[in-house]
Design an enzyme around this catalytic site. Structure first.
Site, PDB file in Angstrom:
ATOM      1  N   TYR A  75       4.958  77.838  25.626  1.00  0.00           N
ATOM      2  CA  TYR A  75       5.627  76.649  25.285  1.00  0.00           C
ATOM      3  C   TYR A  75       5.668  75.560  26.428  1.00  0.00           C
ATOM      4  CZ  TYR A  75       6.470  75.104  20.733  1.00  0.00           C
ATOM      5  OH  TYR A  75       6.269  74.526  19.372  1.00  0.00           O
ATOM      6  N   GLU A  77       6.513  72.052  26.682  1.00  0.00           N
ATOM      7  CA  GLU A  77       6.874  70.665  26.738  1.00  0.00           C
ATOM      8  C   GLU A  77       7.297  70.003  27.846  1.00  0.00           C
ATOM      9  OE1 GLU A  77       9.096  69.631  22.787  1.00  0.00           O
ATOM     10  OE2 GLU A  77       8.753  71.978  22.523  1.00  0.00           O
ATOM     11  N   ASP A 252     -11.556  53.415  22.422  1.00  0.00           N
ATOM     12  CA  ASP A 252     -11.660  54.752  21.998  1.00  0.00           C
ATOM     13  C   ASP A 252     -13.116  55.130  22.254  1.00  0.00           C
ATOM     14  OD1 ASP A 252     -11.733  57.087  20.538  1.00  0.00           O
ATOM     15  OD2 ASP A 252     -11.072  56.222  18.579  1.00  0.00           O
ATOM     16  N   ARG A 290     -12.242  71.365  21.656  1.00  0.00           N
ATOM     17  CA  ARG A 290     -11.752  70.473  20.574  1.00  0.00           C
ATOM     18  C   ARG A 290     -10.496  69.946  21.124  1.00  0.00           C
ATOM     19  NH1 ARG A 290     -12.651  68.643  15.722  1.00  0.00           N
ATOM     20  NH2 ARG A 290     -14.551  69.687  15.874  1.00  0.00           N
TER      21      ARG A 290
END
Ligand SMILES: *Cc1c(COP(=O)(O)O)cnc(C)c1O
Length: 487
Positions: A75, A77, A252, A290
């Site tokens: 984790y 964050e 984009d 990905r």
């Protein structure tokens, strides 16, 4: 391996990767043999099909292996050096490397490597724009520093303002993406959207029409970029239009980031120096894992940096590590050769269709994709897609501008060159691919439906699928996927 192969390495690299995969498959097999089996079969299937999906590619063994490590369980964050969890020093290293490679590769002042996908990258960008242009001035006006300092009433007013902004993006039928403000996607629920299309006569973007729409609609966000437009975009012009109406220009480049990275798109065609924020996927023409990536100017960087917790949960640290590896690959000279080959091969494919009387949207291509209008064969996109798949050619159906068959059946087939170029296909091979596609479509007939020809059912003349599969196998064998990799 060819100069455009992902690794740019020789036989040692393939042998070492083979050992790694054999060992990994034995480990997986000891727990769930069916997953090991499906994994083996997936490689065989990928090796055995002519993949022309414009949004797909084949990442290198180095990129793939990087994803299968203990970074998966972390984790992390927060941002590099500012985590909400302890013991993130190694995640800091890989995230900082991914961002550094991205900044260097694209010449961007700031890069954010956390988005899990392209759609997440766009959400981070939209909320960074809203935070910078709506929330921050709203707080200042109310004399508050933080949203938590606002009264219920003031917060409601600010929320209403955040949810009442305008976005101008490219229409779906001319190649735009659902995340550019369309109702089925959350972007269409967040923004009032208006769309610009292409010139019906030429199929090219009409910048005067975009400017006119922008002047009338006055969007907060102007979005450029596409999934199915076979031409280059002039981002300098897009920026001029954005500046004239006070819009933030978001580009984009999910589809064509590889052509930007490989310096095929430069000057006015390179979005990064012109856009306020540029988003991308990392797995399409960029040939990485990905995932998503956001590039930003200094002005928007602080808000983009808060993508977690604004939009994202904990980052996929193993994928950020793989992004660092893929971006390092994309900074090598071999990648420029690859990107140029992607563009040259798309051109060869388009020329191959044109000389066999195929009808192309915009009459050709100057990027990595080709959009063939299959109505001249008397077919819908859906029928063409299925008949091609029966013959071992993997594509996807796609709407053409003002598509008479709608978004489900469609009238087009989209082809892309990035994946087969990674296998080493050259211009002659792509010409042969065009020949095979035309052979399949010329031998396909719509079946009769209750009210005229069916839009879905079709018949393929006897022997066509077998003949085309055999011809495709020759091309595939001559250009092996992951040469030297044996399981
Ligand atoms: C593919 C694509 C996306 C979405 O990427 P995901 O990783 O599938 O979420 C967004 N925008 C454009 C233009 C795309 O082509």
């Amino acid at each position: 391996m060819t100069s455009s192969s992902p690794s740019g390495q020789g036989a040692d690299y393939a042998a070492t990767a083979s050992e790694a995969y054999r060992a990994a498959l034995r480990v997986i097999e000891s727990v769930e043999p069916r997953v090991a089996e499906a994994t083996r079969k997936e490689l065989a299937d990928q090796r055995g099909s002519l993949k022309l999906i414009a949004s797909e590619n084949y990442a290198s063994p180095a990129v793939l292996l990087t994803m299968g490590t203990w970074f998966s369980d972390k984790y992390a964050e927060g941002t590099v050096g500012h985590r909400f969890y302890a013991a993130c020093q190694n995640v800091d290293t890989v995230e900082a490397l991914a961002a550094e490679h991205a900044r260097e590769l694209f010449g961007a002042p700031y890069a954010y490597a956390q988005p899990h996908s392209g759609i997440d990258a766009n959400l981070v960008a939209y909320w960074a724009i809203l935070a910078t242009r709506v929330e921050a001035p709203g707080l200042a006006e109310l004399g508050a520093k933080h949203v938590n300092d606002l009264s219920e009433g003031d917060w409601e007013k600010l929320r209403a303002k955040l949810g009442n902004q305008r976005l101008l993006g490219m229409s779906l039928d001319t190649g735009g993406h659902l995340t550019h403000g369309f109702r089925p996607n959350i972007s269409g629920k967040m923004f009032h959207q208006r769309q610009y299309g292409t010139d019906p006569a030429t199929g090219f973007i009409d910048y005067d029409a975009v400017a006119a729409a922008a002047r009338e609609f006055k969007p907060l966000v102007l979005v450029a970029g596409y999934s199915a437009y076979p031409r280059r975009v002039n981002f300098a012009k897009m920026r001029e239009i954005a500046d004239e109406v006070g819009a933030t220009l978001m580009v984009d480049m999910a589809h064509f980031a590889g052509l930007v990275a490989g310096k095929v798109f430069t000057g006015d065609e390179d979005p990064v120096p012109h856009a306020h924020i540029t988003t991308t996927t990392t797995h399409k023409s960029l040939r990485g894992p990905r995932g998503g990536l956001v590039l930003a100017t200094e002005e928007y960087a602080p808000a983009v940096d808060k993508g977690c917790p604004m939009v994202l949960g904990g980052p996929l640290s193993h994928v950020m590590a793989a992004k660092a590896v893929a971006l390092a690959e994309a900074r090598r000279p071999e990648f420029r050769a690859y990107a140029q080959a992607v563009a040259d091969n798309a051109q060869a494919l388009a020329d191959g269709f044109i000389k066999r009387d195929g009808s192309l949207v915009t009459g050709g291509t100057d990027n990595h994709l080709v959009l063939l209008d299959v109505t001249s064969f008397g077919l819908t996109g859906r029928q063409a897609e299925s008949a091609l798949l029966d013959s071992g050619i993997v594509t996807n159906r796609n709407a053409v501008p003002a598509d008479p068959n709608g978004a489900w059946y469609t009238s087009g087939i989209r082809f892309g060159s990035p994946a087969l170029t990674t296998r080493g296909f050259g211009a002659d091979d792509f010409d042969r691919v065009a020949e095979l596609v035309v052979e399949v479509l010329s031998n396909t007939q719509p079946a009769a439906g209750p009210n005229g020809p069916s839009k879905a059912k079709y018949t393929l003349a006897d022997g066509t699928a077998e003949r085309v599969r055999a011809a495709a196998a020759e091309l595939l064998d001559a250009n092996p996927l992951y040469p030297g990799l044996t399981l």
